[in-house]
Design a protein around this motif. Structure first.
Motif, PDB file in Angstrom:
ATOM      1  N   GLN A 150       0.810  -1.221   0.000  1.00 39.55           N
ATOM      2  CA  GLN A 150       0.000   0.000   0.000  1.00 39.55           C
ATOM      3  C   GLN A 150       0.842   1.269   0.000  1.00 39.55           C
ATOM      4  O   GLN A 150       0.282   2.367   0.048  1.00 39.55           O
ATOM      5  CB  GLN A 150      -0.910  -0.005   1.236  1.00 39.55           C
ATOM      6  N   ASP A 151       2.193   1.144  -0.039  1.00 40.70           N
ATOM      7  CA  ASP A 151       3.085   2.312   0.059  1.00 40.70           C
ATOM      8  C   ASP A 151       2.749   3.130   1.307  1.00 40.70           C
ATOM      9  O   ASP A 151       2.658   4.365   1.265  1.00 40.70           O
ATOM     10  CB  ASP A 151       2.982   3.192  -1.193  1.00 40.70           C
ATOM     11  N   ARG A 152       2.593   2.449   2.427  1.00 41.60           N
ATOM     12  CA  ARG A 152       2.222   3.094   3.683  1.00 41.60           C
ATOM     13  C   ARG A 152       3.409   3.094   4.635  1.00 41.60           C
ATOM     14  O   ARG A 152       4.120   2.102   4.776  1.00 41.60           O
ATOM     15  CB  ARG A 152       1.042   2.368   4.322  1.00 41.60           C
ATOM     16  N   ARG A 153       3.644   4.238   5.283  1.00 36.24           N
ATOM     17  CA  ARG A 153       4.729   4.338   6.250  1.00 36.24           C
ATOM     18  C   ARG A 153       4.418   3.496   7.482  1.00 36.24           C
ATOM     19  O   ARG A 153       3.248   3.261   7.811  1.00 36.24           O
ATOM     20  CB  ARG A 153       4.974   5.796   6.644  1.00 36.24           C
ATOM     21  N   ILE A 154       5.476   3.047   8.153  1.00 34.99           N
ATOM     22  CA  ILE A 154       5.304   2.204   9.333  1.00 34.99           C
ATOM     23  C   ILE A 154       6.215   2.707  10.450  1.00 34.99           C
ATOM     24  O   ILE A 154       7.203   3.398  10.210  1.00 34.99           O
ATOM     25  CB  ILE A 154       5.641   0.718   9.039  1.00 34.99           C
ATOM     26  N   GLU A 155       5.843   2.348  11.667  1.00 34.01           N
ATOM     27  CA  GLU A 155       6.698   2.597  12.830  1.00 34.01           C
ATOM     28  C   GLU A 155       7.014   1.241  13.443  1.00 34.01           C
ATOM     29  O   GLU A 155       6.114   0.463  13.739  1.00 34.01           O
ATOM     30  CB  GLU A 155       5.991   3.495  13.845  1.00 34.01           C
ATOM     31  N   ILE A 156       8.303   0.957  13.621  1.00 33.21           N
ATOM     32  CA  ILE A 156       8.693  -0.334  14.162  1.00 33.21           C
ATOM     33  C   ILE A 156       9.544  -0.142  15.418  1.00 33.21           C
ATOM     34  O   ILE A 156      10.217   0.867  15.589  1.00 33.21           O
ATOM     35  CB  ILE A 156       9.485  -1.182  13.140  1.00 33.21           C
ATOM     36  N   ARG A 157       9.458  -1.130  16.292  1.00 31.13           N
ATOM     37  CA  ARG A 157      10.403  -1.257  17.403  1.00 31.13           C
ATOM     38  C   ARG A 157      11.303  -2.420  17.038  1.00 31.13           C
ATOM     39  O   ARG A 157      10.839  -3.538  16.799  1.00 31.13           O
ATOM     40  CB  ARG A 157       9.656  -1.505  18.723  1.00 31.13           C
ATOM     41  N   TYR A 158      12.608  -2.150  16.971  1.00 34.45           N
ATOM     42  CA  TYR A 158      13.539  -3.068  16.336  1.00 34.45           C
ATOM     43  C   TYR A 158      14.683  -3.413  17.272  1.00 34.45           C
ATOM     44  O   TYR A 158      15.245  -2.529  17.935  1.00 34.45           O
ATOM     45  CB  TYR A 158      14.085  -2.425  15.051  1.00 34.45           C
ATOM     46  N   ARG A 159      15.031  -4.689  17.326  1.00 34.99           N
ATOM     47  CA  ARG A 159      16.157  -5.153  18.132  1.00 34.99           C
ATOM     48  C   ARG A 159      17.401  -5.174  17.249  1.00 34.99           C
ATOM     49  O   ARG A 159      17.554  -6.023  16.385  1.00 34.99           O
ATOM     50  CB  ARG A 159      15.880  -6.555  18.667  1.00 34.99           C
ATOM     51  N   ARG A 160      18.281  -4.216  17.435  1.00 31.95           N
ATOM     52  CA  ARG A 160      19.517  -4.180  16.656  1.00 31.95           C
ATOM     53  C   ARG A 160      20.651  -4.782  17.490  1.00 31.95           C
ATOM     54  O   ARG A 160      20.616  -4.815  18.718  1.00 31.95           O
ATOM     55  CB  ARG A 160      19.878  -2.755  16.244  1.00 31.95           C
ATOM     56  N   TRP A 161      21.715  -5.213  16.811  1.00 37.02           N
ATOM     57  CA  TRP A 161      22.826  -5.893  17.477  1.00 37.02           C
ATOM     58  C   TRP A 161      24.140  -5.132  17.359  1.00 37.02           C
ATOM     59  O   TRP A 161      25.129  -5.501  18.011  1.00 37.02           O
ATOM     60  CB  TRP A 161      22.982  -7.300  16.909  1.00 37.02           C
ATOM     61  N   SER A 162      24.208  -4.138  16.541  1.00 34.14           N
ATOM     62  CA  SER A 162      25.430  -3.336  16.439  1.00 34.14           C
ATOM     63  C   SER A 162      25.020  -1.869  16.288  1.00 34.14           C
ATOM     64  O   SER A 162      23.971  -1.559  15.717  1.00 34.14           O
ATOM     65  CB  SER A 162      26.264  -3.782  15.230  1.00 34.14           C
ATOM     66  N   PRO A 163      25.806  -0.916  16.807  1.00 39.97           N
ATOM     67  CA  PRO A 163      27.103  -1.145  17.455  1.00 39.97           C
ATOM     68  C   PRO A 163      27.002  -1.867  18.804  1.00 39.97           C
ATOM     69  O   PRO A 163      27.984  -2.372  19.324  1.00 39.97           O
ATOM     70  CB  PRO A 163      27.660   0.247  17.638  1.00 39.97           C
ATOM     71  N   SER A 201      13.693  -9.602  13.785  1.00 44.22           N
ATOM     72  CA  SER A 201      14.127  -8.713  14.867  1.00 44.22           C
ATOM     73  C   SER A 201      13.160  -7.560  15.098  1.00 44.22           C
ATOM     74  O   SER A 201      13.406  -6.719  15.964  1.00 44.22           O
ATOM     75  CB  SER A 201      15.530  -8.166  14.563  1.00 44.22           C
ATOM     76  N   ILE A 202      12.090  -7.496  14.317  1.00 40.92           N
ATOM     77  CA  ILE A 202      11.063  -6.473  14.529  1.00 40.92           C
ATOM     78  C   ILE A 202      10.169  -6.924  15.680  1.00 40.92           C
ATOM     79  O   ILE A 202       9.513  -7.967  15.607  1.00 40.92           O
ATOM     80  CB  ILE A 202      10.231  -6.248  13.251  1.00 40.92           C
ATOM     81  N   LYS A 203      10.158  -6.152  16.762  1.00 44.58           N
ATOM     82  CA  LYS A 203       9.397  -6.510  17.956  1.00 44.58           C
ATOM     83  C   LYS A 203       7.957  -6.011  17.896  1.00 44.58           C
ATOM     84  O   LYS A 203       7.066  -6.601  18.510  1.00 44.58           O
ATOM     85  CB  LYS A 203      10.094  -5.957  19.204  1.00 44.58           C
ATOM     86  N   SER A 204       7.733  -4.928  17.200  1.00 46.43           N
ATOM     87  CA  SER A 204       6.365  -4.450  16.989  1.00 46.43           C
ATOM     88  C   SER A 204       6.352  -3.632  15.706  1.00 46.43           C
ATOM     89  O   SER A 204       7.378  -3.061  15.305  1.00 46.43           O
ATOM     90  CB  SER A 204       5.879  -3.592  18.166  1.00 46.43           C
ATOM     91  N   LEU A 205       5.195  -3.602  15.059  1.00 45.83           N
ATOM     92  CA  LEU A 205       5.051  -2.860  13.802  1.00 45.83           C
ATOM     93  C   LEU A 205       3.679  -2.212  13.783  1.00 45.83           C
ATOM     94  O   LEU A 205       2.667  -2.886  13.997  1.00 45.83           O
ATOM     95  CB  LEU A 205       5.231  -3.786  12.606  1.00 45.83           C
ATOM     96  N   LYS A 206       3.658  -0.907  13.518  1.00 45.02           N
ATOM     97  CA  LYS A 206       2.396  -0.166  13.479  1.00 45.02           C
ATOM     98  C   LYS A 206       2.301   0.586  12.155  1.00 45.02           C
ATOM     99  O   LYS A 206       3.150   1.438  11.871  1.00 45.02           O
ATOM    100  CB  LYS A 206       2.316   0.818  14.646  1.00 45.02           C
ATOM    101  N   PRO A 207       1.286   0.290  11.326  1.00 46.86           N
ATOM    102  CA  PRO A 207       1.093   1.059  10.102  1.00 46.86           C
ATOM    103  C   PRO A 207       0.681   2.498  10.449  1.00 46.86           C
ATOM    104  O   PRO A 207      -0.129   2.714  11.362  1.00 46.86           O
ATOM    105  CB  PRO A 207      -0.028   0.324   9.368  1.00 46.86           C
TER     106      PRO A 207
END
Length: 324
Positions: A150-163, A201-207
């Motif tokens: 849908q070409d819709r922006r999203i907000e995610i909470r993401y678990r990154r490992w670096s740095p 690694s995406i912990k939550s995703l909100k359109p």
């Protein structure tokens, strides 16, 4: 919607022969009255369809008439059945659609093509995930795919490992999804250039309510090729010099992978009297390099750098101590 239904009606008659309006309606999920209108539309478009009255009557195509997929050769038809990976499609929430599309394709193919395609399905199976690993859990994959479509922006909470390991929040414009060795990656753009995010690694995703315009000229396949090449080059922090026996050299592709093997063969020195030769392989970090080289056992000996030699010697000594 109606165009798709007309095609489905035509394929049903082509594949199954005479069918009553009631049976067609049940297959298409519509009323018999809708079937009557659709048949009239097909006839008006020049499709040679006629009605046979009586208890065993129904609609039928004139003998010999078949609609064909324009320009589709036998080899192309067969190859299409190698592309439908039901596992990834199911993860994207498209399993039913893929199955339905394959059934429609099968119905549309002439009999010789259909028989060859069945042989393909019986003899080939595509399994995307790598060995010795469980597939990623990707609970937010379908939501990411819907936003992407849908070409819709999203907000995610993401678990990154670096740095360093941390959970971060990002607002992104999704540009593509890539399945690599059984792992899903989201290609998305934040404030700068597009980046990749491992979907697991995406912990939550909100359109988000707002949509966006895709970057002009963005090519997902080309971006991914460039990303993989850049990642592999950056992954090597240095180089290690290793002496290899003939058996060690032969085992390199399986133990260290194709990239290290290519570099080793490109830097190969002349073998000595014992058949051993010296080569250079990429060095990511000491523990990772040591773990890989140890798999070669007595068929490899590290020459440089000194810190890797010391790490290998200490690790081997500790292992030997366990068995004395």
């Amino acid at each position: 919607m109606r165009a798709s239904r007309l095609v489905s009606l035509l394929l049903l008659l082509q594949n199954r022969g005479r069918m009553s309006a009631t049976r067609l309606a049940a297959e298409l999920g519509v009323t018999p009255r809708t079937v009557y209108r659709d048949v009239e539309a097909l006839a008006a478009a020049g499709v040679p369809i006629y009605a046979e009255h009586g208890p065993d009557g129904g609609y039928e195509l004139i003998d010999g008439y078949r609609t064909r997929l324009t320009g589709l050769t036998a080899d192309e038809a067969e190859s299409l059945f190698l592309t439908g990976m039901q596992g990834p499609a199911a993860e994207l929430g498209l399993g039913a659609q893929v199955a339905a599309a394959e059934l429609k394709l099968m119905a549309a193919l002439p009999t010789p093509y259909r028989d060859a395609s069945i042989r393909i399905r019986e003899r080939f199976h595509l399994d995307a995930p790598g060995w010795y690993r469980e597939p990623d859990t990707v609970p937010h994959l379908v939501a990411a795919a819907e936003a992407l479509w849908q070409d819709r922006r999203i907000e995610i909470r993401y678990r990154r490992w670096s740095p360093e390991p941390a959970e971060v929040t990002r607002r992104l414009r999704p540009l593509g999804l890539v399945l690599k060795a059984g792992v899903w990656y989201l290609v998305a753009q934040g404030k700068g250039d597009p980046r990749t995010y491992r979907v697991a690694s995406i912990k939550s995703l909100k359109p988000l309510p707002d949509t966006f315009a895709r970057p002009p000229g963005f090519d997902l396949a080309e971006f991914w090729r460039t990303h993989v090449d850049r990642y592999e080059r950056a992954d090597a922090a240095g180089e290690a010099v290793v002496r290899l026996s003939p058996a060690g050299l032969a085992a390199l592709p399986e133990v260290l992978g194709p990239r290290a093997t290519r570099q080793a063969r490109a830097t190969l020195r002349e073998p000595g009297p014992d058949g051993w030769c010296e080569a250079t392989v990429p060095l990511e970090n000491l523990p990772h390099a040591a773990a890989g080289l140890l798999r070669l056992g007595p068929e490899a000996r590290v020459v440089a750098p000194p810190e890797l030699v010391a790490h290998m010697a200490a690790t081997i000594a500790e292992m030997a101590a366990l068995y004395t």
